[in-house]
Scaffold this motif. Structure first.
Motif, short mmCIF file in Angstrom:
data_model
loop_
_atom_site.label_atom_id
_atom_site.label_comp_id
_atom_site.label_asym_id
_atom_site.label_seq_id
_atom_site.Cartn_x
_atom_site.Cartn_y
_atom_site.Cartn_z
N PRO A 4 15.03 -58.79 38.88
CA PRO A 4 14.31 -57.54 39.10
C PRO A 4 13.13 -57.41 38.12
N ILE A 5 12.07 -56.80 38.58
CA ILE A 5 10.90 -56.59 37.74
C ILE A 5 11.20 -55.46 36.76
N PRO A 6 11.03 -55.72 35.44
CA PRO A 6 11.34 -54.68 34.46
C PRO A 6 10.41 -53.48 34.60
N THR A 7 10.96 -52.31 34.37
CA THR A 7 10.17 -51.08 34.45
C THR A 7 10.06 -50.37 33.11
N ALA A 8 10.78 -50.87 32.10
CA ALA A 8 10.72 -50.28 30.77
C ALA A 8 10.94 -51.37 29.73
N GLY A 9 10.56 -51.07 28.50
CA GLY A 9 10.80 -52.00 27.41
C GLY A 9 9.68 -53.01 27.23
N PRO A 10 9.87 -53.96 26.31
CA PRO A 10 8.82 -54.93 26.00
C PRO A 10 8.42 -55.81 27.18
N ASP A 11 9.38 -56.18 28.04
CA ASP A 11 9.04 -56.99 29.21
C ASP A 11 8.06 -56.26 30.12
#
Length: 129
Positions: A4-11
């Motif tokens: 899944p494509i990250p939506t929060a955080g450093p990624d």
């Protein structure tokens, strides 16, 4: 199936910056070490003061692997591990470069291109090995 494509955080911040045309890495304000893959803590000193800085985009091919594929699937495909000028290493590819022509120690330059799940960093040869 892809992750899944990250939506929060450093990624997510890394991907947001790539989408804006910026190739940035984290740098620790405590030990001055460069960090890749994006994290919340420095892997060297454990510090939590990671700042985003523009990357030079320069590196060298540290290693390569050639994946054999059928011709109808595009033929051989090379995956490279690039040692960035700043120090970290990242996996990528050299699109448009014949796998047999990629050499360890070869200078490369980063660029951002669209990917299936969003922008990705790829490399182009910057000179002979």
């Amino acid at each position: 199936m892809s992750d899944p494509i990250p939506t929060a955080g450093p990624d997510a911040e890394f991907l947001r910056r790539l989408g804006a045309g910026e190739f940035c890495l984290q740098r620790c304000a405590d030990c001055a070490g460069w960090v890749f893959y994006p994290r919340v803590l420095c892997p060297r000193c454990g510090g939590d003061r990671l700042e985003w800085r523009p990357a030079s985009g320069r590196g060298t091919v540290y290693s390569r692997a050639v994946l054999q594929r059928r011709p109808e699937k595009g033929g051989p495909h090379a995956i490279v591990l690039v040692e960035l000028e700043e120090g970290p290493r990242m996996m990528s590819r050299l699109p448009g470069t014949d796998a047999a022509e990629i050499r360890i120690g070869q200078p490369v330059t980063a660029r951002i291109e669209p990917g299936e799940d969003g922008p990705v960093v790829v490399f182009d040869p910057a000179g002979p090995a």
